[in-house]
Scaffold this motif. Structure first.
Motif, PDB file in Angstrom:
ATOM      1  N   PRO A  90       0.823  -1.207   0.000  1.00 43.45           N
ATOM      2  CA  PRO A  90       0.000   0.000   0.000  1.00 43.45           C
ATOM      3  C   PRO A  90       0.857   1.258   0.000  1.00 43.45           C
ATOM      4  O   PRO A  90       2.059   1.179   0.236  1.00 43.45           O
ATOM      5  CB  PRO A  90      -0.788  -0.124   1.313  1.00 43.45           C
ATOM      6  N   PRO A  91       0.250   2.422  -0.284  1.00 40.55           N
ATOM      7  CA  PRO A  91       1.021   3.669  -0.307  1.00 40.55           C
ATOM      8  C   PRO A  91       1.788   3.870   0.986  1.00 40.55           C
ATOM      9  O   PRO A  91       1.340   3.487   2.067  1.00 40.55           O
ATOM     10  CB  PRO A  91      -0.058   4.742  -0.499  1.00 40.55           C
ATOM     11  N   ILE A  92       2.948   4.501   0.864  1.00 42.08           N
ATOM     12  CA  ILE A  92       3.819   4.668   2.021  1.00 42.08           C
ATOM     13  C   ILE A  92       3.139   5.444   3.145  1.00 42.08           C
ATOM     14  O   ILE A  92       3.393   5.207   4.327  1.00 42.08           O
ATOM     15  CB  ILE A  92       5.139   5.348   1.595  1.00 42.08           C
ATOM     16  N   ALA A  93       2.231   6.355   2.786  1.00 43.35           N
ATOM     17  CA  ALA A  93       1.551   7.145   3.814  1.00 43.35           C
ATOM     18  C   ALA A  93       0.655   6.281   4.692  1.00 43.35           C
ATOM     19  O   ALA A  93       0.341   6.648   5.822  1.00 43.35           O
ATOM     20  CB  ALA A  93       0.725   8.250   3.154  1.00 43.35           C
ATOM     21  N   ASP A  94       0.241   5.111   4.176  1.00 40.96           N
ATOM     22  CA  ASP A  94      -0.641   4.226   4.926  1.00 40.96           C
ATOM     23  C   ASP A  94       0.115   3.178   5.729  1.00 40.96           C
ATOM     24  O   ASP A  94      -0.491   2.366   6.423  1.00 40.96           O
ATOM     25  CB  ASP A  94      -1.602   3.512   3.963  1.00 40.96           C
ATOM     26  N   LYS A  95       1.444   3.187   5.626  1.00 45.61           N
ATOM     27  CA  LYS A  95       2.247   2.180   6.305  1.00 45.61           C
ATOM     28  C   LYS A  95       2.831   2.729   7.599  1.00 45.61           C
ATOM     29  O   LYS A  95       3.256   3.887   7.648  1.00 45.61           O
ATOM     30  CB  LYS A  95       3.411   1.736   5.408  1.00 45.61           C
ATOM     31  N   PRO A  96       2.883   1.909   8.651  1.00 39.41           N
ATOM     32  CA  PRO A  96       3.649   2.333   9.825  1.00 39.41           C
ATOM     33  C   PRO A  96       5.135   2.342   9.483  1.00 39.41           C
ATOM     34  O   PRO A  96       5.596   1.576   8.631  1.00 39.41           O
ATOM     35  CB  PRO A  96       3.326   1.247  10.857  1.00 39.41           C
ATOM     36  N   ARG A  97       5.889   3.227  10.122  1.00 40.25           N
ATOM     37  CA  ARG A  97       7.321   3.287   9.847  1.00 40.25           C
ATOM     38  C   ARG A  97       7.968   1.975  10.252  1.00 40.25           C
ATOM     39  O   ARG A  97       7.716   1.438  11.322  1.00 40.25           O
ATOM     40  CB  ARG A  97       7.968   4.456  10.592  1.00 40.25           C
ATOM     41  N   SER A  98       8.818   1.463   9.376  1.00 34.00           N
ATOM     42  CA  SER A  98       9.470   0.179   9.589  1.00 34.00           C
ATOM     43  C   SER A  98      10.958   0.389   9.781  1.00 34.00           C
ATOM     44  O   SER A  98      11.531   1.381   9.337  1.00 34.00           O
ATOM     45  CB  SER A  98       9.217  -0.731   8.381  1.00 34.00           C
ATOM     46  N   ASP A  99      11.589  -0.583  10.459  1.00 31.94           N
ATOM     47  CA  ASP A  99      13.041  -0.550  10.572  1.00 31.94           C
ATOM     48  C   ASP A  99      13.703  -0.892   9.242  1.00 31.94           C
ATOM     49  O   ASP A  99      14.893  -0.634   9.055  1.00 31.94           O
ATOM     50  CB  ASP A  99      13.507  -1.532  11.647  1.00 31.94           C
ATOM     51  N   GLU A 100      12.951  -1.489   8.337  1.00 30.61           N
ATOM     52  CA  GLU A 100      13.487  -1.861   7.034  1.00 30.61           C
ATOM     53  C   GLU A 100      13.537  -0.628   6.132  1.00 30.61           C
ATOM     54  O   GLU A 100      12.526   0.040   5.919  1.00 30.61           O
ATOM     55  CB  GLU A 100      12.601  -2.923   6.388  1.00 30.61           C
ATOM     56  N   PRO A 101      14.707  -0.283   5.578  1.00 28.10           N
ATOM     57  CA  PRO A 101      14.788   0.901   4.713  1.00 28.10           C
ATOM     58  C   PRO A 101      13.899   0.769   3.478  1.00 28.10           C
ATOM     59  O   PRO A 101      13.653  -0.333   2.983  1.00 28.10           O
ATOM     60  CB  PRO A 101      16.269   0.947   4.321  1.00 28.10           C
ATOM     61  N   ILE A 102      13.434   1.911   2.993  1.00 26.87           N
ATOM     62  CA  ILE A 102      12.632   1.948   1.768  1.00 26.87           C
ATOM     63  C   ILE A 102      13.454   1.468   0.578  1.00 26.87           C
ATOM     64  O   ILE A 102      12.970   0.757  -0.304  1.00 26.87           O
ATOM     65  CB  ILE A 102      12.125   3.377   1.499  1.00 26.87           C
ATOM     66  N   GLY A 103      14.719   1.881   0.536  1.00 23.71           N
ATOM     67  CA  GLY A 103      15.596   1.524  -0.566  1.00 23.71           C
ATOM     68  C   GLY A 103      17.016   1.946  -0.261  1.00 23.71           C
ATOM     69  O   GLY A 103      17.323   2.456   0.822  1.00 23.71           O
ATOM     70  N   PHE A 104      17.895   1.729  -1.238  1.00 24.02           N
ATOM     71  CA  PHE A 104      19.310   2.057  -1.086  1.00 24.02           C
ATOM     72  C   PHE A 104      19.676   3.144  -2.087  1.00 24.02           C
ATOM     73  O   PHE A 104      19.500   2.969  -3.299  1.00 24.02           O
ATOM     74  CB  PHE A 104      20.174   0.818  -1.310  1.00 24.02           C
ATOM     75  N   ALA A 105      20.179   4.260  -1.583  1.00 23.71           N
ATOM     76  CA  ALA A 105      20.531   5.402  -2.426  1.00 23.71           C
ATOM     77  C   ALA A 105      22.007   5.737  -2.285  1.00 23.71           C
ATOM     78  O   ALA A 105      22.598   5.590  -1.210  1.00 23.71           O
ATOM     79  CB  ALA A 105      19.697   6.627  -2.045  1.00 23.71           C
ATOM     80  N   VAL A 106      22.588   6.208  -3.376  1.00 18.42           N
ATOM     81  CA  VAL A 106      23.914   6.811  -3.362  1.00 18.42           C
ATOM     82  C   VAL A 106      23.736   8.303  -3.593  1.00 18.42           C
ATOM     83  O   VAL A 106      23.103   8.718  -4.572  1.00 18.42           O
ATOM     84  CB  VAL A 106      24.826   6.211  -4.446  1.00 18.42           C
ATOM     85  N   ASP A 107      24.270   9.107  -2.685  1.00 20.95           N
ATOM     86  CA  ASP A 107      24.217  10.562  -2.824  1.00 20.95           C
ATOM     87  C   ASP A 107      25.603  11.039  -3.234  1.00 20.95           C
ATOM     88  O   ASP A 107      26.500  11.179  -2.402  1.00 20.95           O
ATOM     89  CB  ASP A 107      23.775  11.206  -1.508  1.00 20.95           C
ATOM     90  N   LEU A 108      25.775  11.255  -4.539  1.00 23.81           N
ATOM     91  CA  LEU A 108      27.061  11.716  -5.061  1.00 23.81           C
ATOM     92  C   LEU A 108      27.230  13.201  -4.773  1.00 23.81           C
ATOM     93  O   LEU A 108      26.302  13.988  -4.956  1.00 23.81           O
ATOM     94  CB  LEU A 108      27.129  11.495  -6.572  1.00 23.81           C
ATOM     95  N   GLY A 109      28.429  13.583  -4.364  1.00 28.49           N
ATOM     96  CA  GLY A 109      28.656  14.980  -4.017  1.00 28.49           C
ATOM     97  C   GLY A 109      27.748  15.407  -2.887  1.00 28.49           C
ATOM     98  O   GLY A 109      27.131  16.469  -2.927  1.00 28.49           O
ATOM     99  N   CYS A 110      27.676  14.578  -1.855  1.00 29.09           N
ATOM    100  CA  CYS A 110      26.692  14.783  -0.784  1.00 29.09           C
ATOM    101  C   CYS A 110      26.966  16.027   0.041  1.00 29.09           C
ATOM    102  O   CYS A 110      26.065  16.547   0.705  1.00 29.09           O
ATOM    103  CB  CYS A 110      26.639  13.561   0.121  1.00 29.09           C
ATOM    104  N   GLY A 111      28.206  16.531   0.023  1.00 30.47           N
ATOM    105  CA  GLY A 111      28.527  17.701   0.828  1.00 30.47           C
ATOM    106  C   GLY A 111      28.221  17.458   2.290  1.00 30.47           C
ATOM    107  O   GLY A 111      28.447  16.372   2.825  1.00 30.47           O
ATOM    108  N   ASN A 112      27.666  18.473   2.946  1.00 31.56           N
ATOM    109  CA  ASN A 112      27.342  18.321   4.367  1.00 31.56           C
ATOM    110  C   ASN A 112      25.908  17.859   4.588  1.00 31.56           C
ATOM    111  O   ASN A 112      25.393  17.936   5.694  1.00 31.56           O
ATOM    112  CB  ASN A 112      27.633  19.611   5.135  1.00 31.56           C
ATOM    113  N   GLY A 113      25.244  17.373   3.510  1.00 30.57           N
ATOM    114  CA  GLY A 113      24.025  16.606   3.724  1.00 30.57           C
ATOM    115  C   GLY A 113      22.710  17.251   3.381  1.00 30.57           C
ATOM    116  O   GLY A 113      21.666  16.780   3.822  1.00 30.57           O
ATOM    117  N   ARG A 114      22.723  18.281   2.560  1.00 31.64           N
ATOM    118  CA  ARG A 114      21.455  18.942   2.227  1.00 31.64           C
ATOM    119  C   ARG A 114      20.422  17.956   1.675  1.00 31.64           C
ATOM    120  O   ARG A 114      19.253  17.989   2.059  1.00 31.64           O
ATOM    121  CB  ARG A 114      21.729  20.055   1.217  1.00 31.64           C
TER     122      ARG A 114
END
Length: 228
Positions: free
Chosen positions: A51-75
């Motif tokens: 179901p849509p993410i808004a209808d789900k309770p927050r889980s310890d399982e991450p939604i997905g795996f992302a790479v943030d290139l040039g992440c800097g200080n985290g914006r």
């Protein structure tokens, strides 16, 4: 007028410009929100969940795996973490990674960081999302084709790329160590993708550090094509 998404932290050269360091830039954008391209990509992933993410309770399982290139200080990294994504943040500046690791506005248990430059960049396989907010133009042109191939290869089918490229009429095209592209070249780069956003901007404006600049850039969100 400023571009829709300001000049990003990058896997980069030591100086942003002859007059400013990257730390000057970090201070200038410290309170700014995540880039619109990242938000659009994350919303697209959220819409695909059932179901849509808004209808789900927050889980310890991450939604997905992302790479943030040039992440800097985290914006952008913080937005990913706050949305429960596992993130590999990569930047060429040790100071940027140090500032990111000290942030208090996100759960850093889902964060891994690496200090790497474009010329020696290694990416993991089967990545769901690669975010590259305004950093790819700082890749030296000789290395850009290899870097782009690594990005495409690292993404799983159905994964997304979001980020920005500078156009060939941008003021900074005179810097020999930066990569600029025509629209046709950008479209060629995106052939392995289904394009969800390709928005070309061209106008005079200012950088985040209030320097006059003529902007020519491409805002991109694209989904890696599925096998047919």
């Amino acid at each position: 007028m400023e571009p829709k998404t300001d000049l990003s932290e990058a896997v980069r050269s030591p100086q942003l410009s002859p007059h400013h360091s990257w730390n000057d830039y970090y201070q200038a954008v410290a309170a700014r929100p995540p880039r619109e391209t990242l938000v659009m990509a994350l919303d697209a992933f959220a819409a695909e969940l059932s179901p849509p993410i808004a209808d789900k309770p927050r889980s310890d399982e991450p939604i997905g795996f992302a790479v943030d290139l040039g992440c800097g200080n985290g914006r952008d990294t913080v937005e990913l973490l706050q949305r429960n994504w596992s993130v590999l943040g990569i930047d060429g500046e040790p100071e940027a990674i140090g500032q990111l690791r000290q942030r208090q506005d996100a759960d850093l248990t889902l964060l891994t960081t690496q200090i790497q430059r474009f010329e020696t960049l290694d990416l993991p396989n089967n990545v769901d999302l690669i975010n590259a907010s305004f950093c790819l133009p700082f890749c030296p042109p000789d290395y850009f084709p290899t870097l782009w191939e690594k990005i495409v290869t690292a993404l799983r089918p159905g994964g997304r790329f979001c980020g920005h490229l500078f156009g060939d009429r941008d003021d900074w095209r005179t810097y020999p160590n930066r990569s600029h592209h025509t629209r046709s070249q950008v479209e060629q780069l995106l052939l392995p993708f289904d394009i969800e956003l390709l928005d070309e901007e061209e106008h005079p404006g200012k950088t985040a550090l209030a320097e006059e600049k003529y902007w020519h850039l491409f805002n991109i969100v694209a989904r890696r094509q599925l096998p047919t």
